[in-house]
Scaffold this motif. Structure first.
Motif, mmCIF file in Angstrom:
data_model
loop_
_atom_site.group_PDB
_atom_site.id
_atom_site.type_symbol
_atom_site.label_atom_id
_atom_site.label_comp_id
_atom_site.label_asym_id
_atom_site.label_seq_id
_atom_site.Cartn_x
_atom_site.Cartn_y
_atom_site.Cartn_z
ATOM 1 N N TYR A 278 -3.447 -3.577 -0.015
ATOM 2 C CA TYR A 278 -2.705 -2.552 -0.740
ATOM 3 C C TYR A 278 -2.678 -1.215 0.013
ATOM 4 O O TYR A 278 -2.259 -0.204 -0.534
ATOM 5 N N ASP A 279 -3.131 -1.214 1.257
ATOM 6 C CA ASP A 279 -3.102 -0.003 2.070
ATOM 7 C C ASP A 279 -1.711 0.259 2.635
ATOM 8 O O ASP A 279 -0.915 -0.672 2.839
ATOM 9 N N PHE A 280 -1.427 1.523 2.894
ATOM 10 C CA PHE A 280 -0.274 1.872 3.714
ATOM 11 C C PHE A 280 -0.675 1.732 5.189
ATOM 12 O O PHE A 280 -1.853 1.673 5.523
ATOM 13 N N ASP A 281 0.327 1.696 6.058
ATOM 14 C CA ASP A 281 0.082 1.651 7.514
ATOM 15 C C ASP A 281 -0.885 0.529 7.881
ATOM 16 O O ASP A 281 -1.842 0.721 8.638
ATOM 17 N N LYS A 282 -0.632 -0.650 7.353
ATOM 18 C CA LYS A 282 -1.558 -1.769 7.584
ATOM 19 C C LYS A 282 -1.665 -2.133 9.065
ATOM 20 O O LYS A 282 -2.747 -2.466 9.537
ATOM 21 N N ARG A 283 -0.547 -2.062 9.801
ATOM 22 C CA ARG A 283 -0.613 -2.422 11.229
ATOM 23 C C ARG A 283 -1.457 -1.420 11.995
ATOM 24 O O ARG A 283 -2.254 -1.807 12.858
ATOM 25 N N GLN A 284 -1.313 -0.138 11.700
ATOM 26 C CA GLN A 284 -2.069 0.876 12.418
ATOM 27 C C GLN A 284 -3.565 0.764 12.142
ATOM 28 O O GLN A 284 -4.382 1.149 12.979
ATOM 29 N N ASN B 140 -7.583 1.983 0.588
ATOM 30 C CA ASN B 140 -7.346 1.692 -0.820
ATOM 31 C C ASN B 140 -8.557 0.981 -1.438
ATOM 32 O O ASN B 140 -9.097 0.041 -0.850
ATOM 33 N N THR B 141 -8.964 1.424 -2.595
ATOM 34 C CA THR B 141 -10.142 0.847 -3.248
ATOM 35 C C THR B 141 -9.917 -0.602 -3.664
ATOM 36 O O THR B 141 -10.887 -1.324 -3.924
ATOM 37 N N ASN B 142 -8.659 -1.036 -3.749
ATOM 38 C CA ASN B 142 -8.356 -2.415 -4.125
ATOM 39 C C ASN B 142 -8.308 -3.360 -2.930
ATOM 40 O O ASN B 142 -8.115 -4.563 -3.104
#
Length: 304
Positions: free
Chosen positions: A108-114, A102-104
């Motif tokens: 704000y990313d999905f799948d933060k743990r992965q 995510n550019t922010n």
């Protein structure tokens, strides 16, 4: 005082905690600052340092008190946590800023743990253990949802079917057999889709089905409530579907044999297609039809 509980969703620790004190005569609840501050102290003991959230401080200064950003350095990079308190509880969201889509930012990313590098991921696990141990010590209960049927389909089934009153009494909805799954007599009720032509499926038995693309697949079947079976067909967290008993096949269907076309009919069709291709000057197609004719009849009978 309302029930006090917590659950983990992705990399976020969600805490339900109300102070029981009204902020004003409008009935608004005062935030449970004690729980929020104690959780930050527990994370500080695990190596975190907390400060204000720069974005909130800049754009929403009135909310600055309710938002904090924590950081813990590791050999692989820094683990961050965004902490927020609100009238019904608080939230601690962990993230990193090395592997980012995510550019922010990674928050704000999905799948933060992965996306967490190995050492940052281990630091996250330590932080979660410290925080949840602190909450349990203070009398909080876990309301963790079982998010996937793999690797424990029974836990997933119980989480979806048991009423809160069942959980409070330590019992299960539906009569169970020795395996822990609903007993055969519970599933075998005729109104739940099990008949003489569609017998009961033992829990864990393999059955065949067609996926939404028409492809043949197989999986292990569990449940059977209302004639619907949970079918697990792979090791992934969502390699699962729910199918009615009528959609499950006891045996692998045999492949239908193609009806043989009489030789005279095949020759007639290919000859017609060859002549039509020659007439339209599609010579590449004409050559293909000529070659097909040569494979099914003597070459001297095929026109050049």
């Amino acid at each position: 005082m309302t029930s006090r509980s917590f659950r983990i969703l992705g990399t976020s620790l969600l805490v339900s905690a109300q102070s029981g004190r009204e902020r004003n005569n409008r009935g608004w609840q005062e935030e449970d600052w004690e729980t929020f501050n104690r959780l930050m102290h527990a994370l500080e003991a695990a190596g975190f340092t907390f400060g204000e959230d720069p974005n909130v401080a800049k754009h929403y200064p009135m909310l600055n008190k309710k938002h904090r950003i924590g950081s813990r350095p590791t050999p692989a990079g820094t683990l961050f946590v965004a902490a927020e308190v609100y009238p019904t509880g608080c939230k601690f969201e962990f993230y990193q800023e090395l592997v980012v889509v995510n550019t922010n930012g990674g928050r704000y990313d999905f799948d933060k743990r992965q996306k967490m590098p190995y050492l940052i991921g281990k630091a996250f696990e330590v932080a979660i253990r410290r925080a949840t141990a602190h909450l349990v010590e203070r009398g909080f209960t876990s309301s963790q949802k079982v998010e996937t049927p793999n690797p424990d389909p029974l836990a997933y089934f119980n989480d979806r079917w048991n009423f809160p009153s069942d959980v409070a009494r330590g019992v299960h909805r539906f009569k169970r057999d020795e395996s822990g799954w609903p007993a055969p007599e519970v599933i075998a009720l005729e109104c739940w889709g099990v008949t003489a032509s569609r017998p009961l499926i033992p829990h864990g038995a393999v059955r065949y089905f067609r996926d939404r693309f028409g492809r043949l697949a197989r999986g292990r079947c569990y449940g059977g409530i209302n004639g619907m079976w949970m079918v697990i067909y792979g090791p992934g967290p969502w390699d699962c579907t729910h199918l009615h008993r009528t959609e499950l096949l006891d045996e692998m269907p045999t492949r239908r044999k193609r009806r043989a076309i009489p030789l005279r009919t095949a020759i007639s069709r290919l000859t017609s297609l060859r002549d039509r291709a020659i007439k339209s000057e599609d010579f590449e197609a004409a050559i293909r039809y000529r070659n097909a004719l040569r494979r099914i009849q003597p070459s001297e009978q095929v026109a050049a």
